[in-house]
Design a protein around this motif. Structure first.
Motif, PDB file in Angstrom:
ATOM      1  N   VAL A  56       0.844  -1.210   0.000  1.00 46.36           N
ATOM      2  CA  VAL A  56       0.000   0.000   0.000  1.00 46.36           C
ATOM      3  C   VAL A  56       0.874   1.253   0.000  1.00 46.36           C
ATOM      4  O   VAL A  56       0.560   2.252  -0.681  1.00 46.36           O
ATOM      5  N   ARG A  57       1.974   1.208   0.743  1.00 48.94           N
ATOM      6  CA  ARG A  57       2.882   2.354   0.759  1.00 48.94           C
ATOM      7  C   ARG A  57       3.474   2.615  -0.629  1.00 48.94           C
ATOM      8  O   ARG A  57       3.573   3.774  -1.070  1.00 48.94           O
ATOM      9  N   VAL A  58       3.863   1.547  -1.313  1.00 54.78           N
ATOM     10  CA  VAL A  58       4.409   1.696  -2.660  1.00 54.78           C
ATOM     11  C   VAL A  58       3.375   2.311  -3.594  1.00 54.78           C
ATOM     12  O   VAL A  58       3.673   3.226  -4.377  1.00 54.78           O
ATOM     13  N   LEU A  59       2.134   1.840  -3.503  1.00 53.98           N
ATOM     14  CA  LEU A  59       1.071   2.406  -4.339  1.00 53.98           C
ATOM     15  C   LEU A  59       0.826   3.875  -4.008  1.00 53.98           C
ATOM     16  O   LEU A  59       0.607   4.698  -4.906  1.00 53.98           O
ATOM     17  N   ALA A  60       0.858   4.202  -2.726  1.00 51.69           N
ATOM     18  CA  ALA A  60       0.629   5.592  -2.326  1.00 51.69           C
ATOM     19  C   ALA A  60       1.740   6.498  -2.851  1.00 51.69           C
ATOM     20  O   ALA A  60       1.477   7.628  -3.291  1.00 51.69           O
ATOM     21  N   ILE A 100      -1.167  13.253   1.904  1.00 48.94           N
ATOM     22  CA  ILE A 100      -1.700  12.714   3.163  1.00 48.94           C
ATOM     23  C   ILE A 100      -1.777  11.185   3.085  1.00 48.94           C
ATOM     24  O   ILE A 100      -1.414  10.479   4.045  1.00 48.94           O
ATOM     25  N   GLU A 101      -2.261  10.661   1.968  1.00 50.32           N
ATOM     26  CA  GLU A 101      -2.359   9.214   1.809  1.00 50.32           C
ATOM     27  C   GLU A 101      -0.977   8.556   1.857  1.00 50.32           C
ATOM     28  O   GLU A 101      -0.811   7.480   2.452  1.00 50.32           O
ATOM     29  N   ALA A 102       0.019   9.188   1.244  1.00 51.47           N
ATOM     30  CA  ALA A 102       1.369   8.623   1.253  1.00 51.47           C
ATOM     31  C   ALA A 102       1.948   8.610   2.660  1.00 51.47           C
ATOM     32  O   ALA A 102       2.580   7.629   3.081  1.00 51.47           O
TER      33      ALA A 102
END
Length: 321
Positions: A56-60, A100-102
């Protein structure tokens, strides 16, 4: 008088007690193995959660990079009066959301690594490998030795051994006595031999036998109920596994490629003035949601696979020895 006394257990009390002790040993060994398997499952789930959080972090981070690129492109078009001022405000708002999401995804990945490292009291300064998380396993788990059923069997066998012990206690024991007696008045000696048998007119240990029989029946029913519960849990996990596998395959085969193609078309059309920024934003959002769905489906798949391995007794061969 000097003497010795030896009880003779005619009902087989000694062998019955030995069988109870053996069943207690089996229950303790299998129970310890179950605790190890539960810890293994917890660690596997924690590792899968750490992998999912890292994905999820990579996608963000990728969404943030795209949002910055789009914000710069929109800003150039707004300054060139090719887009309205509202488009620039919207792109900046989307950029703020992506930042913010990242940051939230980064903190979530750190928290997942900390939880995983807590199992060995370590630090979270390590990398999580995503290679195993990103692929589906083609091997199907075949249910074999079940440690949960083995524990239920051991408890049932212990209840049967206790029933035999109570039945053995219903048979009275004989006490043999052998002694040596000296008579000081006549300076003579004598050998003393005797035995005693209790008369059990009103106490034949019927209550103990009835209680042990009821416990045996109870453990037998619990064993059947546990086996059926395991079958239901295995079926539920198998369904979860297959649905996650189907979702990942569908996303990889159709949804994600189509979303990527739509995003490329939207960005190319936006550069040529054929599409608006809203079209690019919607295409980007659709691709991000599809990739996030894939991560969540992979997480569900791997967690179900780990739980099925726990139920199937994988890595539990030493318990059955």
């Amino acid at each position: 008088t000097y003497g010795v006394r030896q009880p003779l257990e005619l009902g087989g009390d000694l062998g019955a007690r030995r069988r109870v002790a053996q069943r207690d040993r089996d229950i303790a060994r299998i129970g310890a193995g179950l605790q190890r398997l539960d810890i293994i499952e917890e660690v596997e789930h924690a590792y899968i959660d750490a992998q999912a959080a890292e994905a999820v972090r990579v996608l963000a981070d990728e969404r943030l990079a795209v949002a910055r690129e789009l914000a710069e492109a929109v800003d150039r078009r707004v300054r060139a009066a090719r887009d309205p001022f509202m488009a620039g405000s919207r792109s900046q708002a989307r950029l703020a959301e992506a930042e913010i999401e990242a940051e939230s995804a980064r903190l979530g990945a750190i928290s997942a690594r900390q939880r995983l490292a807590s199992y060995w009291l370590g630090e979270d300064a390590f990398q999580v490998d995503l290679a195993s998380f990103d692929r589906l396993s083609g091997d199907a788990l075949v249910p074999g030795f079940s440690p949960d059923v083995a524990l239920a069997d051991a408890e049932t066998q212990r209840a049967e051994a206790l029933l035999r012990l109570e039945r053995a206690r219903s048979i009275p024991n004989v006490d043999l006595q052998l002694g040596y007696r000296e008579f000081e008045e006549t300076d003579e000696t004598a050998l003393v031999v005797g035995f005693s048998v209790p008369i059990q007119l009103w106490d034949r240990n019927a209550d103990g036998v009835a209680r042990a029989r009821a416990d045996r029946d109870r453990f037998g029913h619990q064993r059947e109920a546990r086996e059926r519960a395991l079958a239901r849990e295995r079926a539920l996990l198998t369904d979860q596994l297959e649905r996650a596998r189907l979702e990942v395959s569908g996303l990889d085969a159709r949804v994600i490629p189509s979303s990527q193609e739509a995003l490329e078309f939207a960005r190319d059309g936006y550069a040529r003035g054929a599409f608006s920024y809203i079209d690019v934003l919607e295409a980007q959002r659709a691709l991000s949601e599809a990739r996030l769905r894939r991560v969540m489906a992979l997480r569900s798949y791997h967690r179900a696979l780990a739980s099925l391995a726990r139920l199937a007794g994988v890595r539990a061969e030493e318990i059955s020895q």
